[in-house]
Design a protein around this motif. Structure first.
Motif, PDB file in Angstrom:
ATOM      1  N   ASN A  16     -83.304 -13.063  13.018  1.00  0.00           N
ATOM      2  CA  ASN A  16     -82.577 -13.323  11.779  1.00  0.00           C
ATOM      3  C   ASN A  16     -81.375 -12.398  11.744  1.00  0.00           C
ATOM      4  O   ASN A  16     -81.538 -11.185  11.733  1.00  0.00           O
ATOM      5  N   ILE A  17     -80.192 -12.979  11.760  1.00  0.00           N
ATOM      6  CA  ILE A  17     -78.993 -12.168  11.677  1.00  0.00           C
ATOM      7  C   ILE A  17     -78.444 -12.310  10.271  1.00  0.00           C
ATOM      8  O   ILE A  17     -78.253 -13.431   9.779  1.00  0.00           O
ATOM      9  N   ARG A  18     -78.235 -11.171   9.618  1.00  0.00           N
ATOM     10  CA  ARG A  18     -77.739 -11.202   8.243  1.00  0.00           C
ATOM     11  C   ARG A  18     -76.392 -10.528   8.172  1.00  0.00           C
ATOM     12  O   ARG A  18     -76.160  -9.522   8.829  1.00  0.00           O
ATOM     13  N   LYS A  19     -75.542 -11.127   7.367  1.00  0.00           N
ATOM     14  CA  LYS A  19     -74.215 -10.555   7.214  1.00  0.00           C
ATOM     15  C   LYS A  19     -74.083  -9.967   5.824  1.00  0.00           C
ATOM     16  O   LYS A  19     -74.419 -10.619   4.826  1.00  0.00           O
ATOM     17  N   LYS A  20     -73.608  -8.740   5.793  1.00  0.00           N
ATOM     18  CA  LYS A  20     -73.440  -8.068   4.503  1.00  0.00           C
ATOM     19  C   LYS A  20     -72.108  -8.444   3.882  1.00  0.00           C
ATOM     20  O   LYS A  20     -71.109  -8.628   4.581  1.00  0.00           O
ATOM     21  N   GLU A  60     -77.266 -15.595   6.124  1.00  0.00           N
ATOM     22  CA  GLU A  60     -78.250 -15.412   7.182  1.00  0.00           C
ATOM     23  C   GLU A  60     -78.261 -16.613   8.117  1.00  0.00           C
ATOM     24  O   GLU A  60     -78.197 -17.761   7.688  1.00  0.00           O
ATOM     25  N   VAL A  92     -70.297 -16.426  16.459  1.00  0.00           N
ATOM     26  CA  VAL A  92     -70.113 -15.147  15.767  1.00  0.00           C
ATOM     27  C   VAL A  92     -71.459 -14.425  15.611  1.00  0.00           C
ATOM     28  O   VAL A  92     -71.576 -13.230  15.884  1.00  0.00           O
ATOM     29  N   TYR A  93     -72.469 -15.193  15.192  1.00  0.00           N
ATOM     30  CA  TYR A  93     -73.780 -14.575  14.957  1.00  0.00           C
ATOM     31  C   TYR A  93     -74.468 -14.201  16.264  1.00  0.00           C
ATOM     32  O   TYR A  93     -75.198 -13.225  16.331  1.00  0.00           O
ATOM     33  N   ALA A 125     -72.990 -10.988  17.297  1.00  0.00           N
ATOM     34  CA  ALA A 125     -73.557  -9.903  16.488  1.00  0.00           C
ATOM     35  C   ALA A 125     -74.938  -9.525  17.003  1.00  0.00           C
ATOM     36  O   ALA A 125     -75.277  -8.341  17.104  1.00  0.00           O
ATOM     37  N   ARG A 184     -74.632  -7.535  20.125  1.00  0.00           N
ATOM     38  CA  ARG A 184     -74.169  -6.187  19.790  1.00  0.00           C
ATOM     39  C   ARG A 184     -75.336  -5.316  19.296  1.00  0.00           C
ATOM     40  O   ARG A 184     -75.521  -4.189  19.742  1.00  0.00           O
ATOM     41  N   GLU A 185     -76.124  -5.897  18.384  1.00  0.00           N
ATOM     42  CA  GLU A 185     -77.253  -5.142  17.828  1.00  0.00           C
ATOM     43  C   GLU A 185     -78.276  -4.812  18.904  1.00  0.00           C
ATOM     44  O   GLU A 185     -78.803  -3.699  18.963  1.00  0.00           O
ATOM     45  N   LEU A 244     -71.199  -5.304   9.990  1.00  0.00           N
ATOM     46  CA  LEU A 244     -71.616  -6.058   8.809  1.00  0.00           C
ATOM     47  C   LEU A 244     -72.873  -6.855   9.086  1.00  0.00           C
ATOM     48  O   LEU A 244     -73.563  -7.282   8.182  1.00  0.00           O
ATOM     49  N   SER A 300     -76.650  -7.448  10.571  1.00  0.00           N
ATOM     50  CA  SER A 300     -77.858  -6.709  10.919  1.00  0.00           C
ATOM     51  C   SER A 300     -78.882  -7.694  11.443  1.00  0.00           C
ATOM     52  O   SER A 300     -78.832  -8.882  11.141  1.00  0.00           O
ATOM     53  N   ARG A 302     -82.891  -8.704  12.263  1.00  0.00           N
ATOM     54  CA  ARG A 302     -84.321  -8.509  12.055  1.00  0.00           C
ATOM     55  C   ARG A 302     -85.037  -9.493  12.942  1.00  0.00           C
ATOM     56  O   ARG A 302     -84.729 -10.677  12.933  1.00  0.00           O
TER      57      ARG A 302
END
Lengths: 255, 306
Positions: free
Chosen positions: A78-82, A94, A146-147, A150, A153-154, B298, B300, B302
């Motif tokens: 699950n990728i979440r964007k702030k 998300e 994009v996700y 991310a 990257r994480e 920005l 994250s 899980r």
């Protein structure tokens, strides 16, 4: 020096054992086919080794490249964007990536761009920039990319994804070896170690070997216990906590 | 030596966790509170997944609470009927809290909710404590006695129905305020991993007007049941209680409490409250800072729903 010689010996012994008929022009093996996570596990190195058989040296001068990819079991991310809401950063959007590798390590004998074209690399999902999930919860391919970036990257930050463009070490003209770091925190399950042999920008030979990563011993039992009988587990933790609390109150009184 | 946590599925250095347990134990020994409200943020700062941090903290609080309760039980400094009513309210609150916890996790707002609740709660409690301790210190310096509570004062609470007599507390009041109060604290306990003693104690004294000598024992009784059941419910509902982490924290706590009690005898009450207020505000500011400052990334990640 000692382990290096040992691996060389192992590799040679392995070569001797492989029947010539089943062997293509690539043979490879792993230092271990099972990685066990114990209570003091802080990571280990897996060694992928192999040899390229040269046939009468007919292609001795056309460059041969080796790429080794170790992939972990598929997981859903699950990728979440702030986004900023009233001055505070809150998860707002998300996207779920279904079937991303839980671990990905790539080692190549040269930078990937010099080995093959992007098309070829994408087809085999070789390289961090060519990773893809099996399915996405979002609708637009642009958002998917994009996700996914991310996520890469994480995972790179967590040392679960890595790429070493000089990670393939040649011990001789035909013998090679790759050290694959397997850090703590890798997901459990079945892994595959894929070895690709490239020549003139194409895969000419490939081999895939399975590998298992699992918790063993106490950790395995505790994890299993917590999931199989959560009631008993929860009550046991509380009783254990109360017991320790009671003992500490006795220590108090004696003071 | 690094130790692998089977539920959090990560390696931590055992000394760091033991040290955190000891630091929180020190606070327990100094101030007589569980310290869960400091422990959970500390675990978050060290990279433990929020869900595991909160659920495991509840088990540590249960251990710390039980050790204090034994003493109060022996000295009979608790009001059992009142404790029973508060436990009922607290358990209902915990059930609701664990349910809210699961929904927040599914929504992906777990981390944010934990942080923002902590900022609000620690900011409020720390600010009040700071103001109160400064006032007391100033008054002590001026030679004036600090104002105590006025007995026999009536407020809106006495107009509520369902009155009950509490012999030990010398009170004849409605059961609604303690029920509601403990229900709310039960929810906080499940979501934040706190025992709630640091909210309950002042409210029981100032709002319900229980004698101060009976409040800690009664509160500990309630906190013990609430945190013990919160631990079990988190284990059953969310699989987030890490027994290895819990044992390390509790072991560290036992050591810390000893040191804390020894230091505590040398400090004055308002000085200790001043220190605690600074610590509380410090944690609130740090958590708020993380929410306000633009994050490095920005996005994250899980895995699953952890």
């Amino acid at each position: 020096m000692k382990p290096r010689l040992a691996w060389l010996g192992f590799a040679l012994a392995f070569l001797a054992l492989v029947p010539a008929a089943t062997a293509a022009n690539l043979v490879s093996g792993l230092s271990q086919d099972q990685i066990e996570i114990t209570s003091n596990y802080t990571g280990t190195d897996l060694v992928v080794f192999g040899a390229i058989e040269s046939r009468g040296g007919e292609s001795a001068d056309s460059p041969r490249d080796v790429v080794v990819v170790v992939r972990g079991p598929d997981i859903d991310m699950n990728i979440r964007k702030k986004e900023r809401v009233a001055g505070l950063w809150i998860n707002r959007h998300e996207v779920t990536l279904f079937g991303m590798p839980g671990y990905y390590y790539l080692a190549s004998s040269r930078p990937l761009g010099q080995i093959a074209s992007p098309d070829v690399l994408a087809r085999y999902q070789i390289g961090l920039s060519y990773l893809q999930a099996a399915r996405y919860s979002s609708a637009s391919p642009k958002e998917d990319r994009v996700y996914t970036e991310a996520a890469v990257r994480e995972e790179t930050k967590a040392k679960l994804y890595a790429a070493a463009e000089d990670g393939v070490e040649f011990l001789s003209y035909s013998l090679f070896r790759v050290r694959v770091p397997v850090p703590a925190g890798v997901p459990r399950g079945q892994y595959t170690a894929e070895v690709y042999l490239f020549q003139n920008g194409n895969v000419v030979s490939a081999q895939s070997t399975p590998l298992f990563v699992d918790q063993i011993g106490l950790e395995r039992r505790l994890y299993g216990f917590a999931h199989r009988s959560p009631w008993v587990y929860g009550i046991s933790v509380v009783l254990l906590a109360l017991l320790l609390g009671w003992i500490s109150s006795l220590v108090f009184q004696r003071r | 030596m690094e130790l692998y946590l089977p539920i959090a599925q990560m390696s931590v250095h055992w000394l760091i966790i033991l040290g955190m347990g000891a630091a929180v134990g020190l606070i327990t020994g100094l101030f007589g509170i569980g310290g869960g409200f400091i422990l959970a943020p500390l675990l978050l700062f060290s990279g433990i997944p929020p869900a595991v941090a909160v659920s495991t903290t509840t088990s540590q609080v249960a251990a710390a609470t039980f050790s204090g309760l034994v003493t109060h039980w022996k000295n009979k400094t608790l009001d059992l009927p009142m404790a029973a009513i508060m436990t009922a309210g607290g358990l209902a609150g915990t059930v609701a809290g664990v349910y809210i916890f699961r929904i927040l996790r599914e929504l992906g707002q777990m981390e944010f909710s934990i942080s923002i609740s902590y900022v609000a709660l620690l900011g409020a409690v720390g600010g009040l404590m700071l103001a109160e301790s400064l006032r007391t210190m100033r008054e002590a310096r001026a030679g004036r006695p600090s104002g105590g509570r006025k007995p026999g004062q009536h407020n809106w609470i006495h107009g509520l129905p369902l009155k009950m007599r509490f012999r030990r507390s010398r009170l004849y009041i409605s059961v609604i305020p303690p029920l509601v109060l403990s229900f709310i604290v039960g929810i906080l306990s499940a979501i934040m991993g706190v025992g709630g003693g640091f909210i309950l104690v002042p409210l029981m004294i100032y709002l319900i007007k229980m004698p101060a000598s009976i409040v800690p024992g009664t509160t500990l009784f309630q906190v013990l049941f609430v945190t013990a059941s919160a631990t079990i419910m988190h284990a059953v509902d969310n699989y987030t209680v890490d027994v290895v982490l819990a044992l390390l924290l509790i072991a560290g706590g036992v050591i810390g409490v000893q040191i804390g009690v020894r230091i505590g005898t040398r400090l004055r009450g308002e000085q200790m409250r001043f220190l605690l207020a600074l610590l509380t505000l410090g944690i609130a500011i740090r958590l708020l800072y993380d929410l306000v400052v633009t994050p490095e990334d920005l996005f994250s990640l899980r895995v699953g729903d952890m």
